[in-house]
Design a protein around this motif. Sequence first.
Motif, PDB file in Angstrom:
ATOM      1  N   VAL A 106       0.859  -1.180   0.000  1.00  0.00           N
ATOM      2  CA  VAL A 106       0.000   0.000   0.000  1.00  0.00           C
ATOM      3  C   VAL A 106       0.896   1.231   0.000  1.00  0.00           C
ATOM      4  N   ALA A 107       0.761   2.062  -1.049  1.00  0.00           N
ATOM      5  CA  ALA A 107       1.632   3.223  -1.196  1.00  0.00           C
ATOM      6  C   ALA A 107       0.836   4.444  -1.642  1.00  0.00           C
ATOM      7  N   GLY A 108       1.324   5.604  -1.235  1.00  0.00           N
ATOM      8  CA  GLY A 108       0.769   6.872  -1.692  1.00  0.00           C
ATOM      9  C   GLY A 108       1.824   7.640  -2.459  1.00  0.00           C
ATOM     10  N   PHE A 109       1.426   8.685  -3.144  1.00  0.00           N
ATOM     11  CA  PHE A 109       2.392   9.515  -3.868  1.00  0.00           C
ATOM     12  C   PHE A 109       3.151  10.429  -2.916  1.00  0.00           C
ATOM     13  N   ASP A 113      -1.249  11.548   1.471  1.00  0.00           N
ATOM     14  CA  ASP A 113      -2.233  10.642   0.864  1.00  0.00           C
ATOM     15  C   ASP A 113      -2.869   9.688   1.871  1.00  0.00           C
ATOM     16  N   GLY A 114      -2.236   9.448   2.989  1.00  0.00           N
ATOM     17  CA  GLY A 114      -2.819   8.590   4.020  1.00  0.00           C
ATOM     18  C   GLY A 114      -2.655   7.109   3.765  1.00  0.00           C
ATOM     19  N   ALA A 115      -1.582   6.710   3.098  1.00  0.00           N
ATOM     20  CA  ALA A 115      -1.363   5.292   2.802  1.00  0.00           C
ATOM     21  C   ALA A 115      -1.178   4.473   4.077  1.00  0.00           C
ATOM     22  N   SER A 135       5.265   6.359   1.274  1.00  0.00           N
ATOM     23  CA  SER A 135       5.066   7.429   0.302  1.00  0.00           C
ATOM     24  C   SER A 135       6.189   7.427  -0.727  1.00  0.00           C
ATOM     25  N   LEU A 136       5.824   7.371  -1.990  1.00  0.00           N
ATOM     26  CA  LEU A 136       6.834   7.335  -3.049  1.00  0.00           C
ATOM     27  C   LEU A 136       7.696   8.589  -3.070  1.00  0.00           C
ATOM     28  N   ARG A 137       7.090   9.740  -2.825  1.00  0.00           N
ATOM     29  CA  ARG A 137       7.821  11.002  -2.914  1.00  0.00           C
ATOM     30  C   ARG A 137       8.681  11.260  -1.672  1.00  0.00           C
ATOM     31  N   LEU A 153      -1.253  -1.282  -4.226  1.00  0.00           N
ATOM     32  CA  LEU A 153      -2.519  -0.574  -4.068  1.00  0.00           C
ATOM     33  C   LEU A 153      -2.160   0.885  -3.796  1.00  0.00           C
ATOM     34  N   LEU A 154      -2.559   1.784  -4.698  1.00  0.00           N
ATOM     35  CA  LEU A 154      -2.250   3.202  -4.540  1.00  0.00           C
ATOM     36  C   LEU A 154      -3.332   3.888  -3.715  1.00  0.00           C
ATOM     37  N   VAL A 155      -2.903   4.748  -2.813  1.00  0.00           N
ATOM     38  CA  VAL A 155      -3.825   5.552  -2.017  1.00  0.00           C
ATOM     39  C   VAL A 155      -3.616   7.003  -2.428  1.00  0.00           C
TER      40      VAL A 155
END
Length: 196
Positions: A106-109, A113-115, A135-137, A153-155
């Motif tokens: 589970v990842a966010g940008f 994003d709240g991942a 978070s990817l960033r 799974l993107l959040v």
Amino acid sequence: AAPSTSSKGAADFGADDLAPDESAPVTASLSKKNIMLGFAGGLFLSVLVFAAYDILSRRFRSPHDVEKILDVPVLVTLAGRQGDNAFLAEDVRVLLEKNDLKNVAVAGFVAGDGAASVAHDLGQKLGDAVIEAGSLRDDPSCVQRLARADSVLLVLSYSAAKRADIAWAVEQMKVAGTPILGAVFRPKAVSAAKRA
């Protein structure tokens, strides 16, 4: 013949070359027309600049934006309703089984994003099948965790990631090479409540 030196002749000299002063009303109507054209042009330019800014600073504002920009299906919109997390967990479980996958990262940008919250809630229902990637960033090791997972799974939260963040994160996901299972969208009200 000597030139006439009468005062009447001197007073009328060149009078035929002068036109009556009709330019004053024309100038007034032209200036009103110019003002109206300037106003309309300024209004058009303002709208054009705003539209260009909106396009260039594009953020996710709806599930439709996620599907259009990333070409990824939105599994659920977490609007704070009872059962949203259970619905998401069931969807993820079915997709994992159907595609013969063991786990999902589970990842966010971006951090907003709240991942982590989604990963926690999903982990309570699916156990070890859920990996919190982060978070990817904002998290350099996130890509490594994505590469070790079977799926992602993107959040994505309302207006959290900027266009530059999105483009950079998409490139990072390509490096990881892990297939995207789907996305979760968190609307404005939920995103603001989680930050508070």
